[in-house]
Design an enzyme around this catalytic site. Structure first.
Site, PDB file in Angstrom:
ATOM      1  N   ASP A 118      10.693 -29.734 127.575  1.00  0.00           N
ATOM      2  CA  ASP A 118       9.608 -28.768 127.458  1.00  0.00           C
ATOM      3  C   ASP A 118       9.794 -27.955 126.185  1.00  0.00           C
ATOM      4  O   ASP A 118      10.775 -27.226 126.040  1.00  0.00           O
ATOM      5  CB  ASP A 118       9.592 -27.847 128.685  1.00  0.00           C
ATOM      6  N   CYS A 123       2.517 -28.553 121.311  1.00  0.00           N
ATOM      7  CA  CYS A 123       3.227 -29.146 122.445  1.00  0.00           C
ATOM      8  C   CYS A 123       2.998 -30.650 122.556  1.00  0.00           C
ATOM      9  O   CYS A 123       3.927 -31.424 122.802  1.00  0.00           O
ATOM     10  CB  CYS A 123       2.844 -28.448 123.743  1.00  0.00           C
ATOM     11  N   HIS A 176      -0.916 -26.888 128.264  1.00  0.00           N
ATOM     12  CA  HIS A 176       0.432 -27.190 127.779  1.00  0.00           C
ATOM     13  C   HIS A 176       0.870 -28.587 128.202  1.00  0.00           C
ATOM     14  O   HIS A 176       0.614 -29.023 129.320  1.00  0.00           O
ATOM     15  CB  HIS A 176       1.432 -26.159 128.307  1.00  0.00           C
TER      16      HIS A 176
END
Length: 246
Positions: free
Chosen positions: A130, A172, A113
């Site tokens: 995030d 991501c 991630h």
């Protein structure tokens, strides 16, 4: 590998140091099309921003730290010992750091991630974006803490809860790249010095599929420009074997 050498590796030694650049492998391109972005993908995007956007703002003092440098900052046992490997932050106002959740010191390309840490040195605040909730909360806090030691100043950590959220498990890195560009251009470079800038991303909509296509288009354009310059070189059709003297 120095920038000039990476350019030469892909396009030939005939290119000048200011020629278009490309430092991606076939696997990197495949990942950019369909999968989780690699360190090279994000490093390329940062390099593109540095060479295509930042030169128009000569007074900007902003650092886009590469994933490898963020990894080094995160994994080094002694933060003070890596100071010479990092950029000089003495006059820097803001630092962008791609944060990875890898905890394996032996693998810089590990993890699953990406998130983005934007540090305002002048305000002493670390903003964390995030796209998967708080998945990288621990890593980002650790990164901010370690950078604080390098800078020699305290940093207040702020989790941006209104960050746009990805809809799958592979976007991501794309979110990191697009958020980085938006924050760099819209919030920092074009900000009015007399106004307080909001770092919220609550109304930002990210088209990850469109972003991947845009990044691939930029890469293809640079590749074609490199090929054009190479074909225009007087050495393009010469033999790689040096002439023999009888």
């Amino acid at each position: 590998m120095p920038f000039r050498q990476r350019v030469a590796r892909h396009f030939g030694d005939s290119l000048s140091p200011t020629a278009p650049y490309l430092s991606l492998t076939g696997d990197d391109i495949k990942s950019l099309r369909y999968d989780w972005l690699t360190d090279n993908n994000i490093a390329f995007w940062e390099e593109w921003l540095e060479r295509e956007i930042l030169p128009h703002y000569s007074r900007a003092r902003i650092v886009l730290l590469r994933p490898s440098m963020t990894f080094l900052l995160m994994q080094a046992s002694d933060v003070k010992s890596i100071g010479s490997a990092l950029p000089n932050f003495q006059k820097v106002t803001h630092i962008f750091l791609p944060v990875n959740d890898s905890r394996d010191r032996e693998r810089a390309d590990g993890g699953s991630h990406w998130s983005l840490l934007l540090v305002s040195v002048i305000d002493r605040v670390a903003f964390h974006y995030d796209s998967l909730g708080g998945a990288n909360f621990y890593e980002a806090q650790k990164c901010a803490d370690r950078l604080s030691k390098v800078l020699g100043i305290p940093l207040r950590f702020h989790q941006m809860d209104d960050c746009p959220q990805q809809e799958n498990s592979s976007d991501c890195g794309v979110y990191v790249c697009i958020l980085m560009r938006h924050l760099l251009i819209k919030r920092l470079l074009n900000a009015n010095a007399n106004e307080k800038v909001s770092m919220s991303m609550g109304n930002k909509v990210i088209d990850s599929h469109g972003a991947r296509k845009e990044m691939l288009k930029i890469i293809e354009s640079l590749r074609k420009e490199g090929e054009r310059r190479r074909s225009a070189s007087p050495f393009a059709n010469s033999s790689r074997t040096p002439p023999r003297i009888e």
